[in-house]
Design a protein around this motif. Structure first.
Motif, PDB file in Angstrom:
ATOM      1  N   VAL A  28       0.841  -1.198   0.000  1.00 26.05           N
ATOM      2  CA  VAL A  28       0.000   0.000   0.000  1.00 26.05           C
ATOM      3  C   VAL A  28       0.879   1.251   0.000  1.00 26.05           C
ATOM      4  CG1 VAL A  28      -1.799   1.251   1.238  1.00 26.05           C
ATOM      5  CG2 VAL A  28      -1.820  -1.252   1.224  1.00 26.05           C
ATOM      6  N   ASN A  29       0.666   2.127  -0.997  1.00 26.83           N
ATOM      7  CA  ASN A  29       1.410   3.384  -1.098  1.00 26.83           C
ATOM      8  C   ASN A  29       0.590   4.585  -0.644  1.00 26.83           C
ATOM      9  OD1 ASN A  29       3.594   1.972  -2.269  1.00 26.83           O
ATOM     10  ND2 ASN A  29       2.676   2.154  -4.279  1.00 26.83           N
ATOM     11  N   GLY A  30      -0.724   4.471  -0.723  1.00 29.91           N
ATOM     12  CA  GLY A  30      -1.586   5.574  -0.313  1.00 29.91           C
ATOM     13  C   GLY A  30      -3.044   5.156  -0.356  1.00 29.91           C
ATOM     14  N   ILE A  31      -3.853   5.800   0.488  1.00 28.78           N
ATOM     15  CA  ILE A  31      -5.282   5.526   0.537  1.00 28.78           C
ATOM     16  C   ILE A  31      -5.981   6.882   0.580  1.00 28.78           C
ATOM     17  CG2 ILE A  31      -7.169   4.420   1.798  1.00 28.78           C
ATOM     18  CD1 ILE A  31      -4.942   2.693   3.181  1.00 28.78           C
ATOM     19  N   ARG A  32      -6.849   7.129  -0.421  1.00 32.88           N
ATOM     20  CA  ARG A  32      -7.518   8.425  -0.469  1.00 32.88           C
ATOM     21  C   ARG A  32      -8.745   8.344  -1.373  1.00 32.88           C
ATOM     22  NH1 ARG A  32      -4.316  13.660  -2.535  1.00 32.88           N
ATOM     23  NH2 ARG A  32      -6.110  14.884  -3.111  1.00 32.88           N
ATOM     24  N   ASP A  33      -9.824   8.955  -0.942  1.00 26.73           N
ATOM     25  CA  ASP A  33     -11.051   9.055  -1.736  1.00 26.73           C
ATOM     26  C   ASP A  33     -11.533   7.705  -2.259  1.00 26.73           C
ATOM     27  OD1 ASP A  33     -11.040  11.835  -1.373  1.00 26.73           O
ATOM     28  OD2 ASP A  33      -9.859  12.170  -3.177  1.00 26.73           O
ATOM     29  N   GLY A  34     -11.453   6.669  -1.424  1.00 26.31           N
ATOM     30  CA  GLY A  34     -11.947   5.360  -1.815  1.00 26.31           C
ATOM     31  C   GLY A  34     -11.052   4.601  -2.775  1.00 26.31           C
ATOM     32  N   ARG A  35      -9.832   5.094  -2.952  1.00 29.27           N
ATOM     33  CA  ARG A  35      -8.880   4.433  -3.842  1.00 29.27           C
ATOM     34  C   ARG A  35      -7.622   4.045  -3.066  1.00 29.27           C
ATOM     35  NH1 ARG A  35     -11.724   7.785  -7.042  1.00 29.27           N
ATOM     36  NH2 ARG A  35     -12.150   7.130  -9.168  1.00 29.27           N
ATOM     37  N   ILE A  36      -7.092   2.891  -3.405  1.00 28.02           N
ATOM     38  CA  ILE A  36      -5.867   2.403  -2.776  1.00 28.02           C
ATOM     39  C   ILE A  36      -4.777   2.412  -3.843  1.00 28.02           C
ATOM     40  CG2 ILE A  36      -4.763   0.452  -1.604  1.00 28.02           C
ATOM     41  CD1 ILE A  36      -7.730  -0.468  -0.956  1.00 28.02           C
ATOM     42  N   ARG A  37      -3.784   3.282  -3.668  1.00 35.98           N
ATOM     43  CA  ARG A  37      -2.622   3.284  -4.567  1.00 35.98           C
ATOM     44  C   ARG A  37      -1.642   2.277  -4.013  1.00 35.98           C
ATOM     45  NH1 ARG A  37       0.523   7.333  -4.438  1.00 35.98           N
ATOM     46  NH2 ARG A  37      -0.337   8.335  -2.628  1.00 35.98           N
ATOM     47  N   ALA A  38      -1.162   1.384  -4.879  1.00 39.69           N
ATOM     48  CA  ALA A  38      -0.313   0.298  -4.395  1.00 39.69           C
ATOM     49  C   ALA A  38       0.633  -0.162  -5.491  1.00 39.69           C
ATOM     50  CB  ALA A  38      -1.185  -0.868  -3.937  1.00 39.69           C
ATOM     51  N   THR A  39       1.622  -0.942  -5.074  1.00 31.03           N
ATOM     52  CA  THR A  39       2.502  -1.634  -6.003  1.00 31.03           C
ATOM     53  C   THR A  39       2.121  -3.104  -5.962  1.00 31.03           C
ATOM     54  OG1 THR A  39       4.287  -0.072  -5.568  1.00 31.03           O
ATOM     55  CG2 THR A  39       4.900  -2.175  -6.573  1.00 31.03           C
ATOM     56  N   CYS A  40       1.787  -3.668  -7.122  1.00 29.21           N
ATOM     57  CA  CYS A  40       1.482  -5.092  -7.217  1.00 29.21           C
ATOM     58  C   CYS A  40       2.805  -5.840  -7.121  1.00 29.21           C
ATOM     59  CB  CYS A  40       0.776  -5.403  -8.532  1.00 29.21           C
ATOM     60  SG  CYS A  40       0.468  -7.160  -8.755  1.00 29.21           S
ATOM     61  N   LEU A  41       2.950  -6.704  -6.152  1.00 28.04           N
ATOM     62  CA  LEU A  41       4.219  -7.391  -5.942  1.00 28.04           C
ATOM     63  C   LEU A  41       4.425  -8.545  -6.917  1.00 28.04           C
ATOM     64  CD1 LEU A  41       4.435  -7.238  -2.060  1.00 28.04           C
ATOM     65  CD2 LEU A  41       5.413  -5.684  -3.760  1.00 28.04           C
ATOM     66  N   THR A  42       3.388  -8.932  -7.638  1.00 26.75           N
ATOM     67  CA  THR A  42       3.529  -9.961  -8.667  1.00 26.75           C
ATOM     68  C   THR A  42       4.183  -9.384  -9.915  1.00 26.75           C
ATOM     69  OG1 THR A  42       1.583 -11.098  -7.835  1.00 26.75           O
ATOM     70  CG2 THR A  42       2.279 -11.651 -10.077  1.00 26.75           C
ATOM     71  N   THR A  43       3.703  -8.206 -10.334  1.00 28.05           N
ATOM     72  CA  THR A  43       4.196  -7.593 -11.573  1.00 28.05           C
ATOM     73  C   THR A  43       5.203  -6.478 -11.329  1.00 28.05           C
ATOM     74  OG1 THR A  43       2.433  -5.943 -11.616  1.00 28.05           O
ATOM     75  CG2 THR A  43       1.988  -8.058 -12.702  1.00 28.05           C
ATOM     76  N   GLY A  44       5.222  -5.927 -10.113  1.00 29.79           N
ATOM     77  CA  GLY A  44       6.082  -4.787  -9.808  1.00 29.79           C
ATOM     78  C   GLY A  44       5.513  -3.473 -10.315  1.00 29.79           C
ATOM     79  N   ALA A  45       4.288  -3.516 -10.842  1.00 28.10           N
ATOM     80  CA  ALA A  45       3.673  -2.341 -11.449  1.00 28.10           C
ATOM     81  C   ALA A  45       2.820  -1.569 -10.440  1.00 28.10           C
ATOM     82  CB  ALA A  45       2.807  -2.758 -12.629  1.00 28.10           C
ATOM     83  N   PRO A  46       2.784  -0.238 -10.590  1.00 22.58           N
ATOM     84  CA  PRO A  46       1.882   0.546  -9.751  1.00 22.58           C
ATOM     85  C   PRO A  46       0.440   0.303 -10.192  1.00 22.58           C
ATOM     86  CG  PRO A  46       2.991   1.963 -11.323  1.00 22.58           C
ATOM     87  CD  PRO A  46       3.569   0.599 -11.491  1.00 22.58           C
ATOM     88  N   ARG A  47      -0.465   0.247  -9.240  1.00 25.13           N
ATOM     89  CA  ARG A  47      -1.876   0.014  -9.530  1.00 25.13           C
ATOM     90  C   ARG A  47      -2.724   0.867  -8.615  1.00 25.13           C
ATOM     91  NH1 ARG A  47      -3.699  -4.943 -11.570  1.00 25.13           N
ATOM     92  NH2 ARG A  47      -5.630  -3.774 -11.518  1.00 25.13           N
ATOM     93  N   VAL A  48      -3.962   1.104  -9.041  1.00 25.42           N
ATOM     94  CA  VAL A  48      -4.954   1.763  -8.193  1.00 25.42           C
ATOM     95  C   VAL A  48      -6.137   0.820  -8.087  1.00 25.42           C
ATOM     96  CG1 VAL A  48      -6.493   3.743  -7.927  1.00 25.42           C
ATOM     97  CG2 VAL A  48      -4.216   4.069  -8.903  1.00 25.42           C
ATOM     98  N   PHE A  49      -6.545   0.539  -6.864  1.00 18.53           N
ATOM     99  CA  PHE A  49      -7.664  -0.355  -6.602  1.00 18.53           C
ATOM    100  C   PHE A  49      -8.787   0.440  -5.946  1.00 18.53           C
ATOM    101  CE2 PHE A  49      -3.807  -2.884  -6.415  1.00 18.53           C
ATOM    102  CZ  PHE A  49      -4.115  -3.951  -7.244  1.00 18.53           C
ATOM    103  N   LEU A  50     -10.030   0.191  -6.343  1.00 22.30           N
ATOM    104  CA  LEU A  50     -11.169   0.802  -5.673  1.00 22.30           C
ATOM    105  C   LEU A  50     -11.414   0.043  -4.375  1.00 22.30           C
ATOM    106  CD1 LEU A  50     -13.608   1.290  -8.670  1.00 22.30           C
ATOM    107  CD2 LEU A  50     -12.185   3.010  -7.558  1.00 22.30           C
ATOM    108  N   ALA A  51     -11.431   0.762  -3.267  1.00 20.90           N
ATOM    109  CA  ALA A  51     -11.611   0.109  -1.968  1.00 20.90           C
ATOM    110  C   ALA A  51     -12.921  -0.672  -1.930  1.00 20.90           C
ATOM    111  CB  ALA A  51     -11.562   1.147  -0.851  1.00 20.90           C
ATOM    112  N   ALA A  52     -13.962  -0.173  -2.587  1.00 14.70           N
ATOM    113  CA  ALA A  52     -15.262  -0.842  -2.589  1.00 14.70           C
ATOM    114  C   ALA A  52     -15.220  -2.177  -3.333  1.00 14.70           C
ATOM    115  CB  ALA A  52     -16.313   0.072  -3.215  1.00 14.70           C
ATOM    116  N   SER A  53     -14.212  -2.385  -4.174  1.00 10.02           N
ATOM    117  CA  SER A  53     -14.099  -3.632  -4.944  1.00 10.02           C
ATOM    118  C   SER A  53     -13.175  -4.654  -4.292  1.00 10.02           C
ATOM    119  CB  SER A  53     -13.616  -3.320  -6.365  1.00 10.02           C
ATOM    120  OG  SER A  53     -14.593  -2.565  -7.043  1.00 10.02           O
TER     121      SER A  53
END
Length: 66
Positions: A28-53
């Motif tokens: 987890v890199n950041g949490i704001r406005d229902g979105r989780i900014r993170a680094t996927c450790l499988t791919t090494g890529a930055p991703r944004v996940f909707l907290a509701a999902s």
């Protein structure tokens, strides 16, 4: 209820916008406005996940070396 925090490595079960359920380990890199900014450790890529999902999450289990 557990609370995720910035810098934490977690495992999530996620429902993407196409309706596919995936399991991922992310840092987890950041949490704001229902979105989780993170680094996927499988791919090494930055991703944004909707907290509701995020269907489920837990702190990642550390691998133990024998």
């Amino acid at each position: 209820m557990m609370k995720m925090s910035i810098g934490q490595t977690i495992e999530i079960i996620y429902l993407d916008k196409a309706g596919k359920i995936t399991q991922r380990k992310i840092e987890v890199n950041g949490i704001r406005d229902g979105r989780i900014r993170a680094t996927c450790l499988t791919t090494g890529a930055p991703r944004v996940f909707l907290a509701a999902s995020v269907l489920s999450w837990q702190p990642a289990q550390e691998r133990r070396h024998a």
